[in-house]
Design a protein around this motif. Structure first.
Motif, PDB file in Angstrom:
ATOM      1  N   LEU A  45       0.840  -1.185   0.000  1.00 42.77           N
ATOM      2  CA  LEU A  45       0.000   0.000   0.000  1.00 42.77           C
ATOM      3  C   LEU A  45       0.882   1.244   0.000  1.00 42.77           C
ATOM      4  O   LEU A  45       1.896   1.303   0.704  1.00 42.77           O
ATOM      5  N   TRP A  46       0.472   2.228  -0.797  1.00 40.43           N
ATOM      6  CA  TRP A  46       1.183   3.499  -0.879  1.00 40.43           C
ATOM      7  C   TRP A  46       0.215   4.624  -0.543  1.00 40.43           C
ATOM      8  O   TRP A  46      -0.993   4.496  -0.738  1.00 40.43           O
ATOM      9  N   LEU A  47       0.762   5.725  -0.071  1.00 40.79           N
ATOM     10  CA  LEU A  47      -0.033   6.883   0.308  1.00 40.79           C
ATOM     11  C   LEU A  47       0.490   8.104  -0.426  1.00 40.79           C
ATOM     12  O   LEU A  47       1.697   8.361  -0.446  1.00 40.79           O
ATOM     13  N   ALA A  48      -0.415   8.840  -1.044  1.00 43.67           N
ATOM     14  CA  ALA A  48      -0.048  10.066  -1.770  1.00 43.67           C
ATOM     15  C   ALA A  48      -0.850  11.233  -1.218  1.00 43.67           C
ATOM     16  O   ALA A  48      -2.072  11.145  -1.089  1.00 43.67           O
ATOM     17  N   SER A  49      -0.166  12.314  -0.873  1.00 39.97           N
ATOM     18  CA  SER A  49      -0.845  13.525  -0.416  1.00 39.97           C
ATOM     19  C   SER A  49      -1.303  14.334  -1.621  1.00 39.97           C
ATOM     20  O   SER A  49      -0.604  14.400  -2.642  1.00 39.97           O
ATOM     21  N   LEU A  50      -2.480  14.937  -1.515  1.00 42.71           N
ATOM     22  CA  LEU A  50      -3.004  15.768  -2.592  1.00 42.71           C
ATOM     23  C   LEU A  50      -2.856  17.252  -2.276  1.00 42.71           C
ATOM     24  O   LEU A  50      -3.367  18.099  -3.008  1.00 42.71           O
ATOM     25  N   ASP A  51      -2.161  17.594  -1.182  1.00 42.38           N
ATOM     26  CA  ASP A  51      -1.904  18.995  -0.859  1.00 42.38           C
ATOM     27  C   ASP A  51      -0.949  19.598  -1.884  1.00 42.38           C
ATOM     28  O   ASP A  51      -0.147  18.888  -2.502  1.00 42.38           O
ATOM     29  N   ASP A  52      -1.020  20.887  -2.043  1.00 44.77           N
ATOM     30  CA  ASP A  52      -0.207  21.558  -3.060  1.00 44.77           C
ATOM     31  C   ASP A  52       1.285  21.377  -2.833  1.00 44.77           C
ATOM     32  O   ASP A  52       2.070  21.325  -3.783  1.00 44.77           O
ATOM     33  N   ASP A  53       1.713  21.312  -1.585  1.00 46.01           N
ATOM     34  CA  ASP A  53       3.137  21.197  -1.284  1.00 46.01           C
ATOM     35  C   ASP A  53       3.559  19.755  -1.008  1.00 46.01           C
ATOM     36  O   ASP A  53       4.558  19.502  -0.359  1.00 46.01           O
ATOM     37  N   ALA A  54       2.751  18.825  -1.498  1.00 47.33           N
ATOM     38  CA  ALA A  54       3.010  17.407  -1.195  1.00 47.33           C
ATOM     39  C   ALA A  54       4.274  16.921  -1.885  1.00 47.33           C
ATOM     40  O   ALA A  54       4.636  17.360  -2.975  1.00 47.33           O
ATOM     41  N   GLY A  55       4.942  15.978  -1.238  1.00 51.57           N
ATOM     42  CA  GLY A  55       6.090  15.324  -1.837  1.00 51.57           C
ATOM     43  C   GLY A  55       5.658  14.101  -2.613  1.00 51.57           C
ATOM     44  O   GLY A  55       4.481  13.926  -2.966  1.00 51.57           O
ATOM     45  N   ALA A  56       6.611  13.231  -2.873  1.00 54.28           N
ATOM     46  CA  ALA A  56       6.325  12.005  -3.622  1.00 54.28           C
ATOM     47  C   ALA A  56       5.529  11.035  -2.756  1.00 54.28           C
ATOM     48  O   ALA A  56       5.573  11.089  -1.523  1.00 54.28           O
ATOM     49  N   GLY A  63       7.189  -5.407   2.777  1.00 57.76           N
ATOM     50  CA  GLY A  63       7.305  -6.844   2.985  1.00 57.76           C
ATOM     51  C   GLY A  63       7.095  -7.626   1.714  1.00 57.76           C
ATOM     52  O   GLY A  63       6.824  -7.064   0.639  1.00 57.76           O
ATOM     53  N   GLU A  64       7.192  -8.943   1.831  1.00 57.21           N
ATOM     54  CA  GLU A  64       7.100  -9.832   0.683  1.00 57.21           C
ATOM     55  C   GLU A  64       5.684 -10.362   0.450  1.00 57.21           C
ATOM     56  O   GLU A  64       5.462 -11.178  -0.421  1.00 57.21           O
ATOM     57  N   HIS A  65       4.726  -9.898   1.245  1.00 57.18           N
ATOM     58  CA  HIS A  65       3.365 -10.393   1.136  1.00 57.18           C
ATOM     59  C   HIS A  65       2.556  -9.534   0.161  1.00 57.18           C
ATOM     60  O   HIS A  65       3.112  -8.647  -0.505  1.00 57.18           O
ATOM     61  N   ARG A  66       1.254  -9.770   0.139  1.00 54.29           N
ATOM     62  CA  ARG A  66       0.358  -9.020  -0.737  1.00 54.29           C
ATOM     63  C   ARG A  66      -0.645  -8.232   0.116  1.00 54.29           C
ATOM     64  O   ARG A  66      -1.518  -8.817   0.762  1.00 54.29           O
ATOM     65  N   ASP A  67      -0.495  -6.917   0.134  1.00 59.33           N
ATOM     66  CA  ASP A  67      -1.433  -6.014   0.798  1.00 59.33           C
ATOM     67  C   ASP A  67      -2.275  -5.338  -0.279  1.00 59.33           C
ATOM     68  O   ASP A  67      -1.725  -4.711  -1.193  1.00 59.33           O
ATOM     69  N   THR A  68      -3.587  -5.464  -0.195  1.00 55.93           N
ATOM     70  CA  THR A  68      -4.471  -4.993  -1.269  1.00 55.93           C
ATOM     71  C   THR A  68      -5.720  -4.329  -0.701  1.00 55.93           C
ATOM     72  O   THR A  68      -5.943  -4.316   0.508  1.00 55.93           O
ATOM     73  N   THR A  69      -6.541  -3.804  -1.570  1.00 50.98           N
ATOM     74  CA  THR A  69      -7.864  -3.227  -1.300  1.00 50.98           C
ATOM     75  C   THR A  69      -7.898  -2.293  -0.092  1.00 50.98           C
ATOM     76  O   THR A  69      -8.603  -2.537   0.883  1.00 50.98           O
ATOM     77  N   GLY A  76     -11.331   9.025   8.385  1.00 54.02           N
ATOM     78  CA  GLY A  76      -9.991   9.102   7.816  1.00 54.02           C
ATOM     79  C   GLY A  76      -8.880   8.703   8.752  1.00 54.02           C
ATOM     80  O   GLY A  76      -7.695   8.856   8.418  1.00 54.02           O
ATOM     81  N   SER A  77      -9.207   8.135   9.914  1.00 54.46           N
ATOM     82  CA  SER A  77      -8.176   7.823  10.908  1.00 54.46           C
ATOM     83  C   SER A  77      -7.561   6.438  10.733  1.00 54.46           C
ATOM     84  O   SER A  77      -6.538   6.144  11.337  1.00 54.46           O
ATOM     85  N   ARG A  78      -8.206   5.575   9.948  1.00 56.67           N
ATOM     86  CA  ARG A  78      -7.718   4.212   9.750  1.00 56.67           C
ATOM     87  C   ARG A  78      -7.904   3.790   8.299  1.00 56.67           C
ATOM     88  O   ARG A  78      -8.783   4.288   7.598  1.00 56.67           O
ATOM     89  N   ILE A  79      -7.070   2.851   7.888  1.00 56.33           N
ATOM     90  CA  ILE A  79      -7.224   2.209   6.582  1.00 56.33           C
ATOM     91  C   ILE A  79      -7.287   0.710   6.818  1.00 56.33           C
ATOM     92  O   ILE A  79      -6.389   0.120   7.432  1.00 56.33           O
ATOM     93  N   ALA A  80      -8.356   0.092   6.377  1.00 53.28           N
ATOM     94  CA  ALA A  80      -8.476  -1.365   6.414  1.00 53.28           C
ATOM     95  C   ALA A  80      -7.972  -1.934   5.095  1.00 53.28           C
ATOM     96  O   ALA A  80      -8.093  -1.288   4.045  1.00 53.28           O
ATOM     97  N   PHE A  81      -7.418  -3.136   5.141  1.00 52.64           N
ATOM     98  CA  PHE A  81      -6.929  -3.750   3.903  1.00 52.64           C
ATOM     99  C   PHE A  81      -6.843  -5.255   4.067  1.00 52.64           C
ATOM    100  O   PHE A  81      -6.863  -5.785   5.190  1.00 52.64           O
ATOM    101  N   GLN A  82      -6.767  -5.955   2.955  1.00 55.64           N
ATOM    102  CA  GLN A  82      -6.530  -7.394   2.946  1.00 55.64           C
ATOM    103  C   GLN A  82      -5.036  -7.645   2.855  1.00 55.64           C
ATOM    104  O   GLN A  82      -4.310  -6.913   2.167  1.00 55.64           O
ATOM    105  N   SER A  83      -4.588  -8.704   3.511  1.00 55.09           N
ATOM    106  CA  SER A  83      -3.159  -9.022   3.453  1.00 55.09           C
ATOM    107  C   SER A  83      -2.941 -10.522   3.557  1.00 55.09           C
ATOM    108  O   SER A  83      -3.686 -11.236   4.246  1.00 55.09           O
ATOM    109  N   SER A  84      -1.879 -10.990   2.890  1.00 50.18           N
ATOM    110  CA  SER A  84      -1.492 -12.393   2.949  1.00 50.18           C
ATOM    111  C   SER A  84      -0.408 -12.625   4.004  1.00 50.18           C
ATOM    112  O   SER A  84       0.184 -13.701   4.054  1.00 50.18           O
TER     113      SER A  84
END
Length: 656
Positions: A45-56, A63-69, A76-84
């Motif tokens: 999972l990756w996180l991108a800021s949409l603010d004007d001064d955001a970085g990359a 890790g070597e597993h699969r984190d998805t969805t 906005g305080s938590r992100i749920a996801f599936q993982s292997s």
């Protein structure tokens, strides 16, 4: 710097965005990035800021597993996801600001993607439940080897196999932990669930349970605790992806009227009475991505919906006003949008484009279609300094069936003379040309080697209206092959392609039409037949979906139209084929089972008029070309390029 040609091995370095989710406040987005590591896939999972001064963008998991969805909580305080990362695929939550992920489920057979309750205290998900428990005195090996009793036509599925030993039901799990609570039970499968905005009700799709209609799904609703479940729709053949309106009065779903029709519309269902009406009878829901299509999104306080529509050969992001049904494109240009995310009260929409130029490019736009911004190009370095090609969507005069549109790729370094042509046939046939690299890496390889590629949306294709798609029913091959041949003639007459060096190929329905073509004409110097329908009658009885899709496609039941089933089967004509043919097939394909490819191979070998090779991929299902093991995908791409170069390349011209 010299340009780099595309090669089959480029598959290994391609980064695939599988999901994009915007935060409730519209200031950030989370996305899942899938990569190849040796013979396996991993996803972070990756996180991108949409603010004007955001970085990359920054990685949220590793890790070597699969984190998805990834799925944001409403605050906005938590992100749920599936993982292997645990046993099977389980649910986890993580703070988007960082820290360790916390596991929420430990289900025996894993879980499907989750959705947050509006108050953020629970997650709703689906999981498989065994129909029978193994007796204590029976070993696991004996239990797995027990006879299977089949009582429904819908007893297997591509990518899964036999499935009647399990049912899928809905659960909730508390964010604070504890055992999941099962909400549904019984002999049906419960899928694709959504909370109402007030958190008091849940809408979901439930399968029917009869021997011939268990593939069909209806819209149901129940209280948030699983009580008072009742069916809302009966007249639609299937429904999926429910989304509640902010006021809780309407549920938007994808569905269709006719059993076997793959083209879907958006329907508005009264949440109380179940009365359903189409949002717009001319709006067709996009076909791509194949296994992760986003639901409709309510915006502007319930006055509009955001959907991906299939329109004239592309999947486009549109806003549909419920007041006047006005459709407004939110992303300019002929782009293939394959993922979208929005919130009811938000002012931004995140989306991802995946086509011949924008390789999983993520952007955002205001809900009124203004202020579009590029967020990230994960394949920017991968695509740099590549051999160039020109891509145009071109109109062809067609045949008596009317004009057609298609995509033409030409190498920019082709010089003044004509070049060899690869004719690519898409599947379906009611889908349309997919433009992403993942689906057709061999396009890029062939163009790098000086080939042109023609991918036509011939009669029967989706995205051009129901009339265009319906006219192919009962006329497979008869009405669409002439359109491909006419388009080839136009390109030859225009001096763009060499009429003596033309190859044809495709997968699924594309495999069908390639096999049909070599039995009808000697126009092609080489053919690639992948996962085909070769014998329509046997496909009806052996495919996981043949028993209901085939009667629709043939416009008649087997017992009423048996002669038509035979007459439109490519295997009936392959004794005449002389075109060198490569057959590619996954051994575990349940959509177009391997017996179809075996019939093509046996007939060509027995007739003895055409060189033929048959490549079988162990463990491969119907989507091995885009989702199979990395080495199989690379081999698949390499064999296509080598086969057509061998038989239709510059030094392999054959008089026809």
């Amino acid at each position: 710097m010299s340009s780099r040609p595309f090669t089959p091995e480029d598959i290994r370095d391609y980064k695939e965005v599988t999901d994009v989710q915007i935060s409730p406040d519209g200031r950030a987005l989370a996305y899942a990035l899938k990569t190849i590591d040796g013979e396996s896939y991993k996803s972070q999972l990756w996180l991108a800021s949409l603010d004007d001064d955001a970085g990359a963008p920054r990685p949220l998991t590793s890790g070597e597993h699969r984190d998805t969805t990834p799925r944001w909580s409403h605050d906005g305080s938590r992100i749920a996801f599936q993982s292997s990362r645990s046993e099977g695929i389980q649910l986890f939550v993580i703070d988007p600001h960082g820290g360790e992920a916390r596991q929420l489920t430990r289900m025996r057979d894993g879980v499907q993607k989750a959705t947050w309750s509006p108050d953020g205290t629970k997650l709703l998900f689906a999981a498989a439940v065994a129909v029978e428990r193994r007796p204590d005195d029976v070993s696991e090996a004996q239990w797995q080897d027990r006879p299977r009793v089949v009582t429904r036509a819908d007893y297997k599925s591509d990518g899964i196999g036999y499935k009647l030993d399990e049912r899928t039901h809905l659960y909730t799990v508390d964010l604070v932990g504890g055992e999941p609570r099962q909400l549904t039970e019984g002999d049906a499968d419960d899928l694709s669930a959504a909370w109402s905005m007030d958190g008091r009700a849940i809408a979901f799709a439930r399968s029917r349970t009869g021997p011939r209609d268990s593939h069909r799904t209806d819209l149901w609703r129940m209280d948030a605790d699983g009580k008072h479940a009742r069916r809302l729709t009966t007249e639609l053949s299937s429904v999926s992806s429910p989304a509640w309106s902010p006021d809780g009065r309407t549920i938007a779903v994808y569905g269709q009227r006719c059993d076997g029709n793959a083209r879907r519309e958006v329907w508005l269902v009264d949440a109380d009475s179940g009365a359903a009406r189409p949002l717009d009878e001319h709006l067709e829901v996009a076909s791509y991505p194949l296994d992760n299509q986003p639901p409709p999104f309510w915006i502007d306080e319930g006055r509009a919906l955001v959907v991906l529509r299939a329109y004239e050969g592309v999947s486009e992001l549109v806003r549909v006003s419920l007041q006047d049904r006005r459709i407004t494109a939110l992303a300019d240009g002929r782009r293939q949008v394959t993922s979208v995310s929005a919130w009811s009260g938000g002012d931004r929409i995140a989306f991802m484009c995946d086509d011949y130029v924008r390789h999983c490019e993520i952007s955002c736009v205001r809900v009124d279609g203004t202020d579009e911004r590029l967020v990230t190009r994960p394949n920017e370095d991968w695509a740099k300094n590549r051999v160039g090609f020109e891509v145009t969507q071109r109109r062809f005069e067609g045949t008596k069936e009317g004009e057609t549109w298609g995509w033409l790729m030409l190498p920019t370094s082709r010089g003044d003379g004509p070049v060899p042509l690869w004719v690519d046939i898409h599947g379906g046939p009611t889908s349309y040309v997919s433009l992403g690299f993942t689906y057709h890496p061999y396009w890029h390889v062939l163009v790098s080697r000086g080939w042109a590629v023609l991918a036509l949306d011939a009669l029967g294709s989706g995205s051009y209206g129901s009339g265009f798609a319906e006219r192919l029913r009962g006329h497979w091959g008869e009405r669409d092959l002439p359109q491909h041949l006419a388009a080839i003639d136009e390109l030859v007459e225009a001096g763009l392609v060499d009429g003596r060096r033309i190859a044809i190929g495709g997968k699924s329905y594309g495999g069908y039409l390639a096999a049909w073509a070599i039995g009808q004409t000697r126009r092609f110097c080489a053919a690639v037949v992948s996962a085909p329908v070769a014998n329509i009658l046997s496909h009806f009885g052996t495919s996981d979906s043949g028993y209901y899709v085939t009667p629709y496609a043939m416009a008649g039941e087997v017992w009423d139209a048996r002669e038509k089933y035979h007459a439109l089967s490519p295997v009936e004509y392959l004794e005449h084929a002389t075109t060198p043919t490569l057959i590619l097939q996954g051994e575990d394909d349940q959509r177009c089972p391997i017996g179809q490819a075996e019939e093509v191979f046996a007939t060509l070998v027995r007739a003895g008029k055409a060189p033929v090779e048959f490549i079988r991929y162990p463990g491969g299902d119907h989507h091995l070309a885009e989702k199979g093991s990395p080495s199989h995908r690379i081999d698949y791409t390499r064999r296509i390029a080598e086969w057509v170069e061998r038989w239709a390349g510059r030094d392999s011209r054959r008089s026809r």
